[in-house]
Design an enzyme around this catalytic site. Structure first.
Site, PDB file in Angstrom:
ATOM      1  N   HIS A  60       0.586  -1.033   0.142  1.00  0.00           N
ATOM      2  CA  HIS A  60       0.067  -0.070  -0.011  1.00  0.00           C
ATOM      3  C   HIS A  60       0.963   1.118  -0.095  1.00  0.00           C
ATOM      4  CE1 HIS A  60      -2.927  -3.060   1.184  1.00  0.00           C
ATOM      5  NE2 HIS A  60      -2.448  -3.159   2.531  1.00  0.00           N
ATOM      6  N   GLN A  63       0.798   4.557   2.214  1.00  0.00           N
ATOM      7  CA  GLN A  63       1.312   4.016   3.724  1.00  0.00           C
ATOM      8  C   GLN A  63       2.619   4.281   4.252  1.00  0.00           C
ATOM      9  OE1 GLN A  63       0.018   0.445   5.516  1.00  0.00           O
ATOM     10  NE2 GLN A  63      -2.457   1.384   4.758  1.00  0.00           N
ATOM     11  N   ARG A  85      -4.651   1.341  12.448  1.00  0.00           N
ATOM     12  CA  ARG A  85      -5.904   1.416  11.580  1.00  0.00           C
ATOM     13  C   ARG A  85      -6.976   2.855  11.604  1.00  0.00           C
ATOM     14  NH1 ARG A  85     -10.807  -1.965   9.145  1.00  0.00           N
ATOM     15  NH2 ARG A  85     -11.854  -1.378  11.190  1.00  0.00           N
ATOM     16  N   TYR A 124      -6.508   0.528  -2.611  1.00  0.00           N
ATOM     17  CA  TYR A 124      -7.637   0.872  -2.145  1.00  0.00           C
ATOM     18  C   TYR A 124      -8.472   2.375  -1.981  1.00  0.00           C
ATOM     19  CZ  TYR A 124      -5.441   0.157   2.474  1.00  0.00           C
ATOM     20  OH  TYR A 124      -5.406   0.582   3.881  1.00  0.00           O
ATOM     21  N   HIS A 211     -11.511  -5.964  -0.550  1.00  0.00           N
ATOM     22  CA  HIS A 211     -10.000  -6.097   0.475  1.00  0.00           C
ATOM     23  C   HIS A 211     -10.128  -7.449   0.777  1.00  0.00           C
ATOM     24  CE1 HIS A 211      -8.799  -4.509   4.005  1.00  0.00           C
ATOM     25  NE2 HIS A 211      -8.220  -3.521   3.478  1.00  0.00           N
ATOM     26  N   HIS A 236      -7.055  -9.870   1.214  1.00  0.00           N
ATOM     27  CA  HIS A 236      -6.706 -10.248   2.854  1.00  0.00           C
ATOM     28  C   HIS A 236      -7.546 -11.180   3.869  1.00  0.00           C
ATOM     29  CE1 HIS A 236      -5.647  -5.802   2.644  1.00  0.00           C
ATOM     30  NE2 HIS A 236      -4.164  -5.761   2.650  1.00  0.00           N
ATOM     31  N   GLU A 239      -5.278 -12.443   9.667  1.00  0.00           N
ATOM     32  CA  GLU A 239      -4.040 -11.721   9.704  1.00  0.00           C
ATOM     33  C   GLU A 239      -4.185 -11.187  11.110  1.00  0.00           C
ATOM     34  OE1 GLU A 239      -4.051  -7.462   8.601  1.00  0.00           O
ATOM     35  OE2 GLU A 239      -2.385  -7.262   9.321  1.00  0.00           O
ATOM     36  N   HIS A 273      -1.267 -12.416   4.335  1.00  0.00           N
ATOM     37  CA  HIS A 273      -1.346 -12.784   5.273  1.00  0.00           C
ATOM     38  C   HIS A 273      -1.240 -14.090   5.817  1.00  0.00           C
ATOM     39  CE1 HIS A 273      -0.640  -8.371   6.196  1.00  0.00           C
ATOM     40  NE2 HIS A 273      -1.671  -8.334   5.497  1.00  0.00           N
ATOM     41  N   ASP A 324       3.438  -4.358   2.162  1.00  0.00           N
ATOM     42  CA  ASP A 324       2.434  -4.139   3.109  1.00  0.00           C
ATOM     43  C   ASP A 324       2.718  -2.524   3.325  1.00  0.00           C
ATOM     44  OD1 ASP A 324      -0.150  -4.032   4.239  1.00  0.00           O
ATOM     45  OD2 ASP A 324       0.462  -6.408   5.465  1.00  0.00           O
TER      46      ASP A 324
END
Ligand code: NGQ
Ligand code: ZN
Length: 458
Positions: A60, A63, A85, A124, A211, A236, A239, A273, A324
């Protein structure tokens, strides 16, 4: 045609000395010759250790700009994935199309300098900060593609479908509104993303990514999976234990159990994950051909848990590595972290080694295979006909002094770091030379400017 000459190289069938590799105009390997004297190969680049370069199977990009901002405790008893998050969602609001592109180009450059030749972007962030789509709904997907045009990385772009805030179908809230689409809107994003990827370069790919079971209702998952039946599909899953409990409560099945009961999971699937598995779930993935997309540094950072790599590989499972959250881009460290997590849990050494292959060799071979499969990329081996995704290690590096064969990989992964990487080619594009990206100065300047804007907005 371009030529690379290497003192030693890891070919599809093992180590060889004095290797000449030719690449053609289309970025593929056209010839591999061994025992070629250096003088006879003097046109072209001379390197120490030449390897196929893996794809980073989960990123991502945005990030990357958050690194360093989420290491404080909140007011609760524990800081968790879920509190992280919240910080990520707040941070996200400040991005513009320009800063998304500049941060993405920067992190792709770091990936290349670390030894990855390709990146799978699980993208996303689609909407403006207030949740309304851009005039072109694929605007931000196009920005990721533009970034890859600047960095030269081999891109696999996965537009992400994200519809709900949890398994109860609650609406998206706060920062999540930048992710929202309905199925029709998502189809337009996918079309725009594919158009941009087609214009980028022949090796670029696109795929599709529901997602997670939290963000995609069961009926929509089937529709999204059917939208591009031959493309890579990433999701995902499992996780966090909180997610396992939520799925169990709603579906009466654990996440991976439910997925295998309801979908024909095969080699086009990459499950990101899959940290929390029963032995039965682990075997189901291992025998399906799907790739387990492991992100060891991020999974450590977020306190996810430890994937059972030892049993999964013993059962024939395929795995690859992703960066990630991009808190730190370091291929060798991802592999080391995966092996060390197994050692700390089992209190053994050399857990992922086999009698024939050292830890470093096994980890590297698996990462090449899983990365290529998950990226839908014709790479993963130094062999004629494959894309020339290649990485060279500096033969003069002190970490590698006097070593040969698999010990070179062990020294890079367990003792060295990215500074050992001298050159990288992505589909034949020579993007890293002497340890530096060829456009580093310009990409750095744009990143600094983007960060000033992002910091000011926070
Ligand atoms: C993501 N990251 O999509 O960036 C997620 C957080 C979520 C990880 N899962 C959002 N590591 O999973 O809800
Ligand atoms: Zn992720």
């Amino acid at each position: 045609m371009t030529r690379i000459w290497a003192e030693t190289a890891l070919l599809a069938d093992g180590w060889a000395g004095k290797v000449a590799v030719d690449m053609d105009e289309s970025g593929r390997i056209s010839a591999v010759s061994t025992g070629v004297e250096r003088a006879a190969a003097d046109a072209g680049r001379h390197v120490g250790v030449l390897l196929a370069a893996p794809a980073n199977l989960h990123s991502h990009a945005f990030q990357r700009a958050m690194a360093g901002l989420s290491e404080r405790r909140g007011p609760g008893a524990h800081d968790t994935f879920w509190t992280w998050r919240e910080i990520m969602y707040r941070f996200l609001a400040a991005f513009t199309p320009e800063t998304i592109e500049d941060v993405a180009a920067f992190v792709q450059m770091e990936m290349l300098e670390a030894g990855y030749a390709a990146s799978v972007e699980f993208h996303y962030v689609h909407n403006q900060a207030d949740g309304t789509p851009y005039a072109d709904p694929a605007e931000l997907s196009r920005r990721i593609v533009s970034a890859a045009g600047v960095s030269g990385i081999g891109l696999t772009l996965l537009p992400v479908y994200y519809a709900t805030g949890g398994l109860d179908g609650r609406p998206l809230a706060g920062g999540q509104v930048r992710f929202r689409s309905d199925l029709d809107g998502f189809a337009r994003i996918v079309e725009g993303a594919e158009d941009a990827v087609r214009r980028l370069s022949p090796d670029a790919r696109s795929g599709i990514a529901p997602h997670s079971l939290r963000a995609v209702p069961a009926a929509d998952l089937a529709r999204v999976a059917a939208m591009r039946p031959d493309a890579p599909l990433h999701m995902h899953i499992a996780e966090q234990t909180g997610e396992v409990e939520e799925v169990l409560a709603v579906h009466g099945r654990r996440p991976v159990e439910w997925l295998f009961d309801n979908h024909a999971v095969d080699a086009r699937w990459c499950l990101i994950h899959c940290t929390h598995l029963t032995a039965g779930e682990r075997r189901a993935i291992a025998t399906s051909g799907a790739v387990a997309g492991l992100c060891p540094i991020t999974e450590s950072s977020l306190g996810d848990g430890i994937f059972d790599g030892a049993n999964y590989l013993a059962e024939g499972g395929v795995l690859g590595i992703g960066s990630d959250s991009n808190i730190r881009i370091a291929l060798s460290e991802e592999l080391r972290t995966l092996e060390y997590s197994q050692r700390l849990r089992d209190r053994h050494r050399a857990v992922l080694a086999t009698p024939e292959r050292s830890c470093g060799r096994r980890l590297y071979d698996e990462t090449l295979k899983g990365g290529a499969r998950a990226a839908g990329r014709d790479s993963g081996a130094l062999a004629v006909g494959r894309l020339a995704d290649l990485v060279a290690l500096d033969g003069g590096a002190l970490h590698l002094e006097g070593l040969s064969g698999d010990a070179l990989l062990d020294a890079w992964i367990f003792a060295g770091d990215d500074r050992v990487v001298s050159d990288v080619w992505a589909a034949g594009r020579h993007v890293v030379a002497d340890g530096r990206h060829v456009r580093r100065a310009a990409i750095e300047a744009r990143y600094r400017k983007a960060m000033a804007g992002l910091r000011a907005a926070l």
